[in-house]
Design a protein around this motif. Structure first.
Motif, mmCIF file in Angstrom:
data_model
loop_
_atom_site.group_PDB
_atom_site.id
_atom_site.type_symbol
_atom_site.label_atom_id
_atom_site.label_comp_id
_atom_site.label_asym_id
_atom_site.label_seq_id
_atom_site.Cartn_x
_atom_site.Cartn_y
_atom_site.Cartn_z
ATOM 1 N N ASN A 1 6.919 -1.623 -3.641
ATOM 2 C CA ASN A 1 6.305 -2.921 -3.372
ATOM 3 C C ASN A 1 5.932 -3.084 -1.900
ATOM 4 O O ASN A 1 5.838 -4.196 -1.399
ATOM 5 C CB ASN A 1 7.230 -4.046 -3.834
ATOM 6 C CG ASN A 1 7.346 -4.058 -5.338
ATOM 7 O OD1 ASN A 1 6.345 -4.023 -6.046
ATOM 8 N ND2 ASN A 1 8.564 -4.095 -5.842
ATOM 9 N N GLY A 2 5.723 -1.970 -1.215
ATOM 10 C CA GLY A 2 5.263 -1.981 0.162
ATOM 11 C C GLY A 2 6.329 -2.256 1.197
ATOM 12 O O GLY A 2 6.024 -2.466 2.369
ATOM 13 N N GLU A 3 7.595 -2.266 0.788
ATOM 14 C CA GLU A 3 8.679 -2.499 1.740
ATOM 15 C C GLU A 3 8.575 -1.475 2.871
ATOM 16 O O GLU A 3 8.353 -0.310 2.635
ATOM 17 C CB GLU A 3 10.040 -2.363 1.061
ATOM 18 C CG GLU A 3 10.287 -3.307 -0.082
ATOM 19 C CD GLU A 3 9.869 -2.740 -1.440
ATOM 20 O OE1 GLU A 3 10.255 -3.340 -2.446
ATOM 21 O OE2 GLU A 3 9.170 -1.703 -1.510
ATOM 22 N N GLY A 4 8.734 -1.960 4.107
ATOM 23 C CA GLY A 4 8.681 -1.085 5.260
ATOM 24 C C GLY A 4 7.274 -0.815 5.769
ATOM 25 O O GLY A 4 7.112 -0.018 6.695
ATOM 26 N N CYS A 5 6.270 -1.463 5.196
ATOM 27 C CA CYS A 5 4.881 -1.201 5.576
ATOM 28 C C CYS A 5 4.081 -2.497 5.679
ATOM 29 O O CYS A 5 4.510 -3.541 5.204
ATOM 30 C CB CYS A 5 4.230 -0.276 4.543
ATOM 31 S SG CYS A 5 4.937 1.386 4.590
ATOM 32 N N THR A 6 2.897 -2.392 6.289
ATOM 33 C CA THR A 6 1.961 -3.512 6.348
ATOM 34 C C THR A 6 1.388 -3.715 4.950
ATOM 35 O O THR A 6 0.928 -2.767 4.315
ATOM 36 C CB THR A 6 0.812 -3.212 7.328
ATOM 37 O OG1 THR A 6 1.360 -2.825 8.588
ATOM 38 C CG2 THR A 6 -0.086 -4.419 7.498
ATOM 39 N N PRO B 1 10.933 -7.734 3.752
ATOM 40 C CA PRO B 1 11.143 -6.390 4.277
ATOM 41 C C PRO B 1 9.861 -5.650 4.662
ATOM 42 O O PRO B 1 9.906 -4.446 4.907
ATOM 43 C CB PRO B 1 11.828 -5.678 3.109
ATOM 44 C CG PRO B 1 11.217 -6.293 1.901
ATOM 45 C CD PRO B 1 11.013 -7.752 2.280
ATOM 46 N N HIS B 2 8.708 -6.314 4.719
ATOM 47 C CA HIS B 2 7.483 -5.667 5.170
ATOM 48 C C HIS B 2 7.453 -5.681 6.692
ATOM 49 O O HIS B 2 7.937 -6.621 7.322
ATOM 50 C CB HIS B 2 6.261 -6.377 4.573
ATOM 51 C CG HIS B 2 6.331 -6.418 3.086
ATOM 52 N ND1 HIS B 2 6.713 -7.541 2.399
ATOM 53 C CD2 HIS B 2 6.129 -5.463 2.159
ATOM 54 C CE1 HIS B 2 6.740 -7.274 1.104
ATOM 55 N NE2 HIS B 2 6.390 -6.012 0.941
ATOM 56 N N THR B 3 6.887 -4.638 7.244
ATOM 57 C CA THR B 3 6.826 -4.510 8.693
ATOM 58 C C THR B 3 5.563 -3.748 9.065
ATOM 59 O O THR B 3 5.014 -3.005 8.247
ATOM 60 C CB THR B 3 8.091 -3.795 9.230
ATOM 61 O OG1 THR B 3 8.063 -3.818 10.646
ATOM 62 C CG2 THR B 3 8.188 -2.374 8.743
ATOM 63 N N PHE B 4 5.118 -3.919 10.283
ATOM 64 C CA PHE B 4 3.904 -3.240 10.726
ATOM 65 C C PHE B 4 4.106 -1.730 10.667
ATOM 66 O O PHE B 4 5.078 -1.198 11.189
ATOM 67 C CB PHE B 4 3.543 -3.668 12.154
ATOM 68 C CG PHE B 4 2.243 -3.086 12.619
ATOM 69 C CD1 PHE B 4 1.047 -3.697 12.285
ATOM 70 C CD2 PHE B 4 2.219 -1.926 13.369
ATOM 71 C CE1 PHE B 4 -0.164 -3.164 12.699
ATOM 72 C CE2 PHE B 4 1.019 -1.382 13.787
ATOM 73 C CZ PHE B 4 -0.176 -1.998 13.455
#
Length: 162
Positions: A76-81, A106-109
């Motif tokens: 689900n894109g956790e750790g990413c933009t 938990p999303h981050t650039f």
């Protein structure tokens, strides 16, 4: 010679044929990966819809997410933009498509990411080029970051590393 009932049947058949040729709602998401690596990923409801190829939804596309899978992103894109989108033909004012960029934990650039509408609302979109980008959601109340489009059959292009 045509009778009244024959004319009515002919008219009804013509009307039915005309209605059956009306195009149904359709939206396409295209990816432009300028990073040189990574896999553009489109997910809806935990199901991967695309890994970089254009994806066409024959009908509304609701609650879809996209990100560049670099090996460190969760499903689900956790750790990413994250790019979030709903593409839907409007049925009333304000009920059409909406897209945004999310950096809510938990999303981050992870990489420069952006989107823009095509086939309507051309030019409308957003880009995120740094961790504190002002165009992204950082908390759930950043609702002013959503970019709306009130055009039928609008498409979306998502770009990475532009």
């Amino acid at each position: 010679m045509f009778t009244t009932s024959t004319r009515l049947l002919t008219f009804a058949a013509a009307a039915l044929a005309a209605l059956s040729t009306v195009n149904a709602e359709s939206h396409t998401i295209n990816f432009d990966n300028k990073c040189g690596s990574g896999t553009p990923t489109l997910v809806q409801g935990g199901k991967i819809l695309s890994t970089g190829k254009p994806f066409t939804s024959n009908g509304p596309l609701t609650s879809a997410i996209a990100y560049l899978q670099t090996g460190s992103c969760g499903l689900n894109g956790e750790g990413c933009t994250l790019i979030e989108t709903t593409l839907v033909n409007p049925t009333s004012p304000g009920s059409g498509s909406s897209s945004d960029i999310s950096l809510i934990p938990p999303h981050t650039f992870s990489v420069t990411s952006g989107f823009h509408y095509t086939n309507g609302c051309d030019g409308a979109g957003a880009d995120c080029t740094k961790p504190d980008c002002p165009t992204a959601f950082h908390v759930s109340t950043d609702t002013d970051k959503q970019v709306a489009c009130q055009t039928n059959d609008v498409d979306l292009t998502i770009t990475f590393c532009d």
